[in-house]
Write an enzyme that holds these catalytic residues in place. Structure first.
Site, PDB file in Angstrom:
ATOM      1  N   ASP A 161       2.481  -6.631   0.039  1.00 49.89           N
ATOM      2  CA  ASP A 161       2.719  -5.333  -0.603  1.00 49.89           C
ATOM      3  C   ASP A 161       2.492  -4.176   0.357  1.00 49.89           C
ATOM      4  O   ASP A 161       2.901  -3.042   0.086  1.00 49.89           O
ATOM      5  CB  ASP A 161       1.827  -5.173  -1.838  1.00 49.89           C
ATOM      6  CG  ASP A 161       0.341  -5.293  -1.553  1.00 49.89           C
ATOM      7  OD1 ASP A 161      -0.039  -5.572  -0.397  1.00 49.89           O
ATOM      8  OD2 ASP A 161      -0.460  -5.112  -2.494  1.00 49.89           O
ATOM      9  N   GLU A 162       1.890  -4.441   1.510  1.00 45.25           N
ATOM     10  CA  GLU A 162       1.600  -3.365   2.458  1.00 45.25           C
ATOM     11  C   GLU A 162       2.865  -2.746   3.056  1.00 45.25           C
ATOM     12  O   GLU A 162       2.820  -1.633   3.593  1.00 45.25           O
ATOM     13  CB  GLU A 162       0.665  -3.862   3.564  1.00 45.25           C
ATOM     14  CG  GLU A 162      -0.704  -4.260   3.044  1.00 45.25           C
ATOM     15  CD  GLU A 162      -1.700  -4.595   4.138  1.00 45.25           C
ATOM     16  OE1 GLU A 162      -1.796  -3.819   5.105  1.00 45.25           O
ATOM     17  OE2 GLU A 162      -2.376  -5.640   4.025  1.00 45.25           O
ATOM     18  N   TYR A 185       0.851  -3.957  11.668  1.00 49.58           N
ATOM     19  CA  TYR A 185       0.991  -5.182  10.878  1.00 49.58           C
ATOM     20  C   TYR A 185       2.053  -5.025   9.803  1.00 49.58           C
ATOM     21  O   TYR A 185       3.003  -5.808   9.717  1.00 49.58           O
ATOM     22  CB  TYR A 185      -0.345  -5.566  10.238  1.00 49.58           C
ATOM     23  CG  TYR A 185      -0.178  -6.510   9.069  1.00 49.58           C
ATOM     24  CD1 TYR A 185       0.440  -7.745   9.240  1.00 49.58           C
ATOM     25  CD2 TYR A 185      -0.601  -6.169   7.781  1.00 49.58           C
ATOM     26  CE1 TYR A 185       0.624  -8.614   8.171  1.00 49.58           C
ATOM     27  CE2 TYR A 185      -0.428  -7.026   6.714  1.00 49.58           C
ATOM     28  CZ  TYR A 185       0.185  -8.243   6.911  1.00 49.58           C
ATOM     29  OH  TYR A 185       0.375  -9.100   5.852  1.00 49.58           O
TER      30      TYR A 185
END
Length: 379
Positions: A161-162, A185
Site C-alpha cells: 500500500d506504500e 522502497y
C-alpha cells in the site's frame, strides 16, 4: 467464480517472511497453530527461488523441507528449493523449464524503508530489474507459436500500500488511487507494479496484482517494528519510536494476507489488482503500548518499567503519516475475509517471538549464513 488449478507453483522469495508463511499455508501447515488457516487444499508442487540474502532464511522452511522436500521419497516430493538471483534471466528460465511452471507468485523484494534510504541501489535492482527479468522469462516460456499464452498460467505480483503515498485523517486507498510513492522502497515497488500491468496491456501476459498493508506474524525479520520491539523488551533495551509515534498503519496477520493471495490465484480476474487490508488501524505508539501489555504479561515483567524505555527519536525522511486500505473489492468479488482478530494475532506473534529465541539469535548473529554457504553456495 472460475476455479483456476495450480499445479507447479514458483514462489520467489519463499524463504523470507511472507513467502515462507505462504508456502506453509499452501501445504496446510499453519504457522499460527490456528486450524482455521489450514484450508488451502493444495496438492501441487512448490518451487522456491530465493537468493538467501539477509532476510531469506532456510530455517523458515526446515519443516517443509523435511516433510515435503528432501525428507520424503522422490516420487512423493512436492517442495523444491533453487538458490539464485531473480535478476538472472537465464537462471529463472532454466527453473521455469525444469519444473514446467504454470504459476508464479512474486514475493521477492527488498522491503525495508530505512534500508532503502541508506542504499537505494539494491531496491532498484531487486524490485525493478528482478521483476522485469521474471516477466520476460515468463512471457517467453509461456508464449505459444500463435503468440497466445499457455492455458491456465498466471503471474501474480505482491506489492504494498506504500505505493499510494500518505493519507490524511480520513479516506482509504482503493485500487484506483493514484500512485504517489515517498521513499526509494515504495518508488521501486510502484515501478514494478507498472511493469507488471504493462506486460498485461502490451503482451496479454496473464497477470494479477495485490497491494497489501503491514503484515505481522511468525518468521518476520527482527528489524521490523513488531518483532524488534518484542525483542528489545525481552532484553530490557530501549524502544525507539519515530517522531511523535502518531503515524498510523493498518495491520494484517500474515496468513490472512496469504489467504487473499491464494484466492486471487484461484479466482482473480486476469489483468486486475486487489487491495488486501486488515481494516485495523493503529497509531505506532498505541500499538507499542499494546505490545508492552502482552510482553509484560508473558514475561511477568512490570509494564511501567518497560514503558520507561520508550525513546522518541528523530523522524525518518518522507515518513508517511497514515495508511488505510479499502479491501471491499476482494471481499465482494472473491469472498475473502480476515479470520484472525488483532488481539489473537498479536498474542500469537508475541508468543512465537519469545519462544523462538534460537531462530532470532541465528538471524542476529548471521550463523545461519554458514549453513547456507555449506549447503548451497558450492552448487
Amino acid at each position: 467464480m472460475k476455479n483456476r488449478t495450480l499445479k507447479n507453483v514458483l514462489v520467489t522469495g519463499g524463504s523470507g517472511f511472507i513467502g515462507s508463511n505462504f508456502i506453509h499455508y499452501l501445504f496446510g501447515m499453519s504457522t499460527s497453530g490456528n486450524k482455521n488457516f489450514t484450508d488451502a487444499a493444495f496438492d501441487g508442487k512448490v518451487i522456491n527461488i530465493d537468493n538467501l540474502t539477509y532476510a531469506g532464511n532456510p530455517e523458515n522452511l526446515s519443516n517443509i523441507e523435511s516433510t515435503f522436500g528432501k525428507g520424503c521419497p522422490q516420487e512423493r516430493r512436492r517442495y523444491f528449493f533453487e538458490k539464485g538471483d531473480i535478476c538472472d534471466s537465464s537462471f529463472v528460465t532454466s527453473v521455469l523449464k525444469k519444473y514446467d511452471i504454470d504459476t508464479i507468485v512474486h514475493f521477492a523484494a527488498e522491503s525495508h524503508v530505512d534500508r532503502s534510504i541508506l542504499g537505494p541501489e539494491a531496491f532498484i535492482k531487486t524490485n525493478v530489474i528482478g521483476t522485469y527479468s521474471l516477466l520476460e522469462s515468463a512471457r517467453n516460456f509461456w508464449k505459444q507459436e500463435d503468440s497466445t499464452f499457455k492455458e491456465g498460467v498466471i503471474f501474480h505480483h505482491i506489492s504494498t500500500d506504500e505505493v499510494y503515498g500518505s493519507l490524511g485523517k480520513t479516506g482509504y486507498f482503493t485500487e484506483t488511487t493514484p500512485y504517489d510513492p515517498r521513499s526509494p522502497y515504495s518508488a521501486s515497488k510502484a515501478s514494478s507494479d507498472h511493469l507488471v500491468m504493462s506486460y498485461f496491456h502490451t503482451y496479454g501476459l496473464p497477470v494479477t496484482l495485490s497491494n497489501c498493508t503491514n503484515n505481522y506474524g511468525p518468521y518476520q525479520f527482527p528489524e521490523k517494528l513488531i518483532p524488534l520491539m518484542i525483542l528489545n523488551m525481552a532484553k530490557g533495551e530501549k524502544l525507539p519510536v519515530y517522531g511523535d509515534g502518531k503515524n498510523i498503519r493498518d495491520w494484517i496477520y500474515v496468513e490472512d494476507h496469504n489467504r487473499g493471495v491464494l484466492q486471487i490465484l484461484r479466482h482473480g480476474k486476469i489483468g486486475e489488482k486487489y487491495n488486501i487490508g486488515g481494516e485495523n488501524e493503529w497509531e505506532n505508539i498505541k500499538l507499542l503500548e499494546k505490545l508492552i501489555e502482552l510482553v509484560a504479561e508473558s514475561l511477568k515483567k512490570d509494564e511501567q518499567t518497560i514503558r520507561k524505555t520508550i525513546t522518541f527519536v528523530k523522524d525518518r525522511p518522507g515518513h508517511d503519516k497514515r495508511y488505510a486500505i479499502d479491501c471491499s473489492k476482494i471481499k465482494k468479488e472473491l469472498g475473502w475475509e480476515r479470520k484472525m482478530t488483532f488481539e489473537e494475532g498479536l498474542r500469537a506473534t508475541v508468543n512465537w517471538n519469545l519462544n523462538n529465541n534460537q531462530w532470532i539469535q541465528n538471524i542476529l548473529s548471521g550463523s545461519y549464513k554458514n549453513w547456507v554457504e555449506k549447503n548451497y553456495n558450492q552448487r
